[in-house]
Each structure stands twice: as structure tokens, then as C-alpha cells.
Design an enzyme around this catalytic site. Structure first.
Site, PDB file in Angstrom:
ATOM      1  N   GLU A  88       7.507  -4.086  -1.524  1.00 62.59           N
ATOM      2  CA  GLU A  88       6.804  -5.351  -1.780  1.00 62.59           C
ATOM      3  C   GLU A  88       7.788  -6.410  -2.268  1.00 62.59           C
ATOM      4  OE1 GLU A  88       3.757  -3.622  -4.231  1.00 62.59           O
ATOM      5  OE2 GLU A  88       2.886  -2.697  -2.445  1.00 62.59           O
ATOM      6  N   SER A 112       0.141   5.971  -0.276  1.00 62.13           N
ATOM      7  CA  SER A 112      -1.219   6.514  -0.197  1.00 62.13           C
ATOM      8  C   SER A 112      -1.338   7.944  -0.715  1.00 62.13           C
ATOM      9  CB  SER A 112      -1.763   6.403   1.231  1.00 62.13           C
ATOM     10  OG  SER A 112      -1.858   5.038   1.609  1.00 62.13           O
ATOM     11  N   LYS A 159       1.790  -1.771 -10.407  1.00 62.99           N
ATOM     12  CA  LYS A 159       1.942  -3.069  -9.727  1.00 62.99           C
ATOM     13  C   LYS A 159       1.383  -4.199 -10.605  1.00 62.99           C
ATOM     14  CE  LYS A 159       2.056  -0.621  -5.389  1.00 62.99           C
ATOM     15  NZ  LYS A 159       1.863  -0.613  -3.952  1.00 62.99           N
ATOM     16  N   HIS A 181      11.534  -1.942  -4.331  1.00 61.06           N
ATOM     17  CA  HIS A 181      10.220  -1.627  -3.751  1.00 61.06           C
ATOM     18  C   HIS A 181       9.993  -2.512  -2.522  1.00 61.06           C
ATOM     19  CE1 HIS A 181       5.914  -1.247  -3.245  1.00 61.06           C
ATOM     20  NE2 HIS A 181       5.993  -0.143  -3.943  1.00 61.06           N
ATOM     21  N   GLU A 203       9.309   5.710   0.724  1.00 58.26           N
ATOM     22  CA  GLU A 203       7.992   5.091   0.872  1.00 58.26           C
ATOM     23  C   GLU A 203       7.922   4.383   2.222  1.00 58.26           C
ATOM     24  OE1 GLU A 203       5.966   4.338  -3.148  1.00 58.26           O
ATOM     25  OE2 GLU A 203       7.208   2.608  -2.727  1.00 58.26           O
ATOM     26  N   ASN A 241       2.997   3.590 -10.491  1.00 62.54           N
ATOM     27  CA  ASN A 241       3.374   2.186 -10.286  1.00 62.54           C
ATOM     28  C   ASN A 241       2.090   1.349 -10.304  1.00 62.54           C
ATOM     29  OD1 ASN A 241       4.324  -0.269  -9.428  1.00 62.54           O
ATOM     30  ND2 ASN A 241       4.847   0.395  -7.348  1.00 62.54           N
ATOM     31  N   GLY A 254      -0.525   1.680   0.438  1.00 61.10           N
ATOM     32  CA  GLY A 254      -1.809   1.013   0.251  1.00 61.10           C
ATOM     33  C   GLY A 254      -2.700   1.011   1.478  1.00 61.10           C
TER      34      GLY A 254
HETATM   35  P1  PGA Z   1       0.080   3.307  -2.853  1.00 52.78           P
HETATM   36  O1  PGA Z   1       1.419   2.576  -3.322  1.00 52.78           O
HETATM   37  O2  PGA Z   1       0.054   4.654  -3.531  1.00 52.78           O
HETATM   38  O3  PGA Z   1      -1.034   2.404  -3.298  1.00 52.78           O
HETATM   39  O4  PGA Z   1       0.156   3.449  -1.376  1.00 52.78           O
HETATM   40  C1  PGA Z   1       2.616   3.276  -3.499  1.00 52.78           C
HETATM   41  C2  PGA Z   1       3.716   2.329  -3.908  1.00 52.78           C
HETATM   42  O5  PGA Z   1       3.740   1.191  -3.424  1.00 52.78           O
HETATM   43  O6  PGA Z   1       4.579   2.684  -4.728  1.00 52.78           O
END
Ligand code: PGA
Length: 253
Positions: A99, A214, A12, A97, A169, A10, A175
Site C-alpha cells: 500500500e 487474506s 493499517k 508494504h 504478500e 497490521n 484484502g
Molecule cells: P489482509 O492484509 O490480511 O487484509 O489481506 C494483509 C496486509 O496487507 O498486510
């Protein structure tokens, strides 16, 4: 589940066209001996889908989008339909997601419509679920995840079980560098699998449940071989072709 793992990058809101093309070219080379063992999906921003498609469409690497709208066409300024995603070469779409839930205020009912429209158009959907730090602290992880699964999936017509994947998640792990422990992940994934059987009224043994939050090339090994973990949704570490290729390689062991 003992099938092929599913590793999803992903990206983003990152990378421009030339960078994404170079990345894809490099990745194709780095993982060419592994894609028969692992399913790999690149999920760039909308503006990069065609560039990435041009590089990967003759390989086993698949293409996905980060979001979708639930109507086929019409007066919906700024939105992109499932058929448009199919048209540009997408096989997959990420839906719900955190976000998008948190920053764009996507609701469970919007997420439900997006899953319905995507499956109808022949896309494979990755439904993201996960609890916030606060929900976790209150012991509400399972309740939160259950609510998200029920509202996203209840009464959805699922032709083929492989057209759906769930990404667990935990929001506090995205993140932050604080990934959940293999024990926590294994527990929540087994709960998710049981819930899916009830919600979908089919055997969920073959439905892939990914972990995200992460994930790095350093922690992938302890996560990916945990029971009930069928893949990973990788954010930050998917922006480095070498790190991401190592995640793919470990997952194909
Ligand atoms: P990350 O994001 O690996 O940077 O923690 C995962 C995600 O949001 O799909």
C-alpha cells in the site's frame, strides 16, 4: 524453519485510542497461554503506539510500527524516525508494504534506506515483497520478488538474522479474500529463502518468512504449516480480537 512462528497484526489506518486499548486488553487475556509458543506483534497506527504499549509492555506481545523515515532527526515534516519508534516502545517496523509502494509511491531505494536506518537504530524490520496481479499473469512473480529483495537488502549489514523478517504478500491477495494456495506460497517462500542466502551471504535457514494476504482464522491452519512458512502478516482479520486470537492459537499448535 522449525522455530517459533511470528504472527503480526497490521491494523493499517484503523481504530481510535480507546478502541485500541480495549482491543489490546482483550487480546492479552485471550492469548496469554499461547505467547510462549508464538511471537506476536501488534502494529497499530502511530497515534496508538503509546496506548497499546501501555497495555502490552509487561506481556510477551511486542509492538511494531507500519512505516518509518530513514533519517534520525531533522526538518522532515510529517515523518517519524527509527529512534522515535524505539522511544515509544517499538521493537519492529514494517517496511515496503504494497500500500505504501503503490499509493504513496515508495521506491525501492527509499525502502532500502528505511531498512538500513531501522536496523542501525536496533529495530527489527519486516520487509514486504510481492507481485501484482499483472506481474503474476505474466509469470513474473519470482522476478518481481527477487528485484525487491535485492534492492532492499543487498550489502545491508545484518547483525543478527532475527532482526529481519520477510513478508511475502502477493498484492492481488491483500484484502481481496483470494489468498494464494499453500502450494503457491510454499514455492515462493522456498525461492525467497534461496535468494536470501545469495543476497545476504549468510545462512537464511533461521530467517522468518511470513505470508500475508487474506489470512483468516479459517485458512490459517493450511497456510501456517506449509513448508517454509514461518508466520503470517494479518490485515483485516487482525481487527477482530477473537479471530486474531484464533490465528495465534492455531499457529502455536
Ligand atoms: P489482509 O492484509 O490480511 O487484509 O489481506 C494483509 C496486509 O496487507 O498486510
Amino acid at each position: 524453519m522449525k522455530g517459533k512462528k511470528l504472527i503480526v497484526a497490521n491494523w493499517k489506518m484503523n481504530l481510535l485510542r480507546k478502541e485500541s486499548e480495549n482491543f489490546a486488553l482483550k487480546l492479552v487475556e485471550l492469548i496469554k497461554d499461547y505467547t510462549s509458543n508464538v511471537d506476536v506483534v501488534l502494529v497499530p497506527a502511530y497515534t496508538l503506539l503509546d496506548v497499546v504499549y501501555d497495555v502490552i509492555h509487561r506481556t510477551d506481545i511486542q509492538l511494531g510500527a507500519q512505516d518509518v523515515f530513514w533519517k534520525d532527526s531533522g526538518a522532515f515534516t510529517g515523518e517519524v524516525s527509527p529512534y522515535m519508534l524505539k522511544d515509544v516502545g517499538c521493537d519492529w517496523v514494517i517496511i515496503g508494504h504494497s500500500e505504501r509502494r503503490n499509493i504513496l509511491k515508495e521506491t525501492d531505494s527509499m525502502i532500502r534506506e528505511k531498512i538500513h536506518a531501522s536496523l542501525k537504530a536496533g529495530l527489527k524490520a519486516i520487509l514486504c515483497v510481492g507481485e501484482t496481479e499483472e506481474e503474476r499473469a505474466k509469470g513474473k512473480t519470482v522476478k518481481t520478488v527477487e528485484g525487491q529483495l535485492v534492492s532492499g537488502l543487498k550489502n545491508q549489514a545484518l547483525g543478527d538474522i532475527s532482526s529481519l523478517a520477510i513478508a511475502y504478500e502477493p498484492v492481488w491477495a491483500i484484502g481481496t479474500g483470494n489468498n494464494a494456495t499453500p502450494e503457491e506460497i510454499g514455492y515462493v517462500h522456498s525461492v525467497i529463502r534461496d535468494l536470501l542466502k545469495d543476497i545476504l551471504k549468510v545462512s537464511a535457514d533461521k530467517l522468518r518468512i511470513l505470508y500475508g494476504g487474506s489470512v483468516t482464522h479459517e485458512n490459517i491452519r493450511e497456510i501456517i504449516f506449509t513448508e517454509n512458512v514461518d508466520g503470517a502478516l494479518v490485515g483485516g482479520a487482525s481487527l477482530d480480537a477473537y479471530a486474531f486470537s484464533n490465528i495465534v492459537k492455531v499457529s502455536g499448535d
